[in-house]
Structures are given as C-alpha cells and as structure tokens.
Design a protein around this motif. Structure first.
Motif, mmCIF file in Angstrom:
data_model
loop_
_atom_site.group_PDB
_atom_site.id
_atom_site.type_symbol
_atom_site.label_atom_id
_atom_site.label_comp_id
_atom_site.label_asym_id
_atom_site.label_seq_id
_atom_site.Cartn_x
_atom_site.Cartn_y
_atom_site.Cartn_z
ATOM 1 N N ALA A 1 0.820 -1.210 0.000
ATOM 2 C CA ALA A 1 0.000 0.000 0.000
ATOM 3 C C ALA A 1 0.859 1.267 0.000
ATOM 4 N N LYS A 2 2.102 1.117 0.489
ATOM 5 C CA LYS A 2 3.016 2.269 0.543
ATOM 6 C C LYS A 2 4.144 2.136 -0.474
ATOM 7 N N ASN A 3 4.080 1.094 -1.331
ATOM 8 C CA ASN A 3 5.127 0.868 -2.336
ATOM 9 C C ASN A 3 6.514 0.866 -1.700
ATOM 10 N N THR A 4 6.644 0.198 -0.579
ATOM 11 C CA THR A 4 7.876 0.246 0.190
ATOM 12 C C THR A 4 8.286 -1.147 0.650
ATOM 13 N N VAL A 5 9.593 -1.391 0.608
ATOM 14 C CA VAL A 5 10.169 -2.603 1.168
ATOM 15 C C VAL A 5 11.139 -2.180 2.262
ATOM 16 N N TYR A 6 11.208 -2.978 3.316
ATOM 17 C CA TYR A 6 12.036 -2.650 4.482
ATOM 18 C C TYR A 6 13.062 -3.748 4.726
ATOM 19 N N LEU A 7 14.139 -3.370 5.411
ATOM 20 C CA LEU A 7 15.088 -4.338 5.919
ATOM 21 C C LEU A 7 15.395 -3.947 7.356
ATOM 22 N N GLN A 8 14.863 -4.710 8.292
ATOM 23 C CA GLN A 8 15.159 -4.510 9.705
ATOM 24 C C GLN A 8 16.427 -5.278 10.040
ATOM 25 N N MET A 9 17.430 -4.577 10.519
ATOM 26 C CA MET A 9 18.722 -5.194 10.807
ATOM 27 C C MET A 9 19.015 -5.068 12.294
ATOM 28 N N ASN A 10 19.110 -6.198 12.969
ATOM 29 C CA ASN A 10 19.399 -6.244 14.401
ATOM 30 C C ASN A 10 20.731 -6.936 14.652
ATOM 31 N N SER A 11 21.252 -6.761 15.831
ATOM 32 C CA SER A 11 22.525 -7.404 16.229
ATOM 33 C C SER A 11 23.595 -7.188 15.159
ATOM 34 N N LEU A 12 23.742 -5.961 14.744
ATOM 35 C CA LEU A 12 24.664 -5.656 13.650
ATOM 36 C C LEU A 12 26.108 -5.921 14.051
ATOM 37 N N LYS A 13 26.877 -6.365 13.067
ATOM 38 C CA LYS A 13 28.280 -6.706 13.255
ATOM 39 C C LYS A 13 29.140 -5.834 12.328
ATOM 40 N N PRO A 14 30.409 -5.657 12.655
ATOM 41 C CA PRO A 14 31.278 -4.868 11.770
ATOM 42 C C PRO A 14 31.289 -5.397 10.332
ATOM 43 N N GLU A 15 31.171 -6.699 10.178
ATOM 44 C CA GLU A 15 31.185 -7.278 8.825
ATOM 45 C C GLU A 15 29.912 -6.992 8.033
ATOM 46 N N ASP A 16 28.914 -6.379 8.671
ATOM 47 C CA ASP A 16 27.724 -5.942 7.937
ATOM 48 C C ASP A 16 27.947 -4.588 7.266
ATOM 49 N N THR A 17 29.087 -3.971 7.537
ATOM 50 C CA THR A 17 29.386 -2.679 6.923
ATOM 51 C C THR A 17 29.421 -2.812 5.402
ATOM 52 N N ALA A 18 28.625 -1.988 4.728
ATOM 53 C CA ALA A 18 28.516 -2.073 3.269
ATOM 54 C C ALA A 18 27.594 -0.973 2.766
ATOM 55 N N VAL A 19 27.585 -0.818 1.459
ATOM 56 C CA VAL A 19 26.523 -0.042 0.817
ATOM 57 C C VAL A 19 25.397 -1.018 0.506
ATOM 58 N N TYR A 20 24.203 -0.679 0.951
ATOM 59 C CA TYR A 20 23.036 -1.541 0.761
ATOM 60 C C TYR A 20 22.183 -0.984 -0.377
ATOM 61 N N TYR A 21 21.824 -1.887 -1.298
ATOM 62 C CA TYR A 21 21.072 -1.501 -2.484
ATOM 63 C C TYR A 21 19.722 -2.210 -2.510
ATOM 64 N N CYS A 22 18.713 -1.485 -2.903
ATOM 65 C CA CYS A 22 17.388 -2.048 -3.122
ATOM 66 C C CYS A 22 17.291 -2.491 -4.577
ATOM 67 N N ASN A 23 16.622 -3.621 -4.808
ATOM 68 C CA ASN A 23 16.495 -4.181 -6.146
ATOM 69 C C ASN A 23 15.062 -4.643 -6.376
ATOM 70 N N GLY A 24 14.546 -4.371 -7.570
ATOM 71 C CA GLY A 24 13.223 -4.831 -7.933
ATOM 72 C C GLY A 24 13.262 -5.570 -9.265
ATOM 73 N N LYS A 25 12.587 -6.717 -9.331
ATOM 74 C CA LYS A 25 12.570 -7.522 -10.554
ATOM 75 C C LYS A 25 11.153 -7.909 -10.939
#
Length: 115
Positions: free
Chosen positions: A74-98
């Motif tokens: 309804a909001k044309n939105t996708v989410y990513l909830q990220m918990n317990s983050l670690k240093p190795e999660d450091t990155a540029v995060y990209y949204c993708n639609g197919k």
C-alpha cells in the motif's frame, strides 16, 4: 520507469539496529520481487534478503535470525530490519526490484557498524 530510493542508513555500534526503507515509484510495486543487496569494501555485491510478490522470504546465511525483510504494498515500500549488527555488515546496501525481464536498482545507502 521505476525508481527506487533507499533511506535509513547510517553509523551504528556493534549490536545495534537499523531499519532500511526503499520507496518505489513509477511501476506496479506489488508485481515486483524485491531484494536487498550489499557491497562491502573490496567485496562483490551479494544478495542479502529477498521477498517475493507472495511474501516468501529468503536470506543469506550470514544474516539469518538477525535481519528481516518485509514489504508494504500500500506504501510501495520494502524494508530491511537489521538487528545485532556486526562490523562485517558494513557495506553499501542496495534495493532491487525484478519483474520478468525488468530489473531496477536504487542508488544505495551506506551502513557502517563500528565502535
């Protein structure tokens, strides 16, 4: 032309949480399988999480139990909830639609996990 715009990135300490959002415009969002990818320093881009049009989800092993992908058509939105983050999660995060042969990318949002 579909446009994807990510938001919600930032810097967080190890163990912290962030919620990424990706707002879509210009297309019928509910027909798209949506995913979050990331590219860390010196690494190849990898699929982190995927949610299909029916709501089925898949995750890369390294984030299972910590990240949750969801969508709100309804909001044309996708989410990513990220918990317990670690240093190795450091990155540029990209949204993708197919959708069939069509594929779209957002511009990316930086996530840095550091003390």
């Amino acid at each position: 032309q579909v446009q994807l715009v990510e938001s919600g990135g930032g810097t967080v300490q190890p163990g912290g949480s962030l919620r990424l959002s990706c707002a879509a415009s210009g297309g019928l969002f509910s027909l798209y399988n949506m995913g979050w990818y990331r590219q860390g320093p010196g690494k190849q881009r990898e699929l982190v999480a995927l949610i299909t049009v029916s709501g089925t989800t898949n995750y890369v092993d390294s984030v299972k139990g910590r990240f949750t992908i969801s969508r709100e058509n309804a909001k044309n939105t996708v989410y990513l909830q990220m918990n317990s983050l670690k240093p190795e999660d450091t990155a540029v995060y990209y949204c993708n639609g197919k959708f069939r042969v069509f594929e779209y990318w957002g511009q990316g949002t930086q996530v840095t996990v550091s003390s």
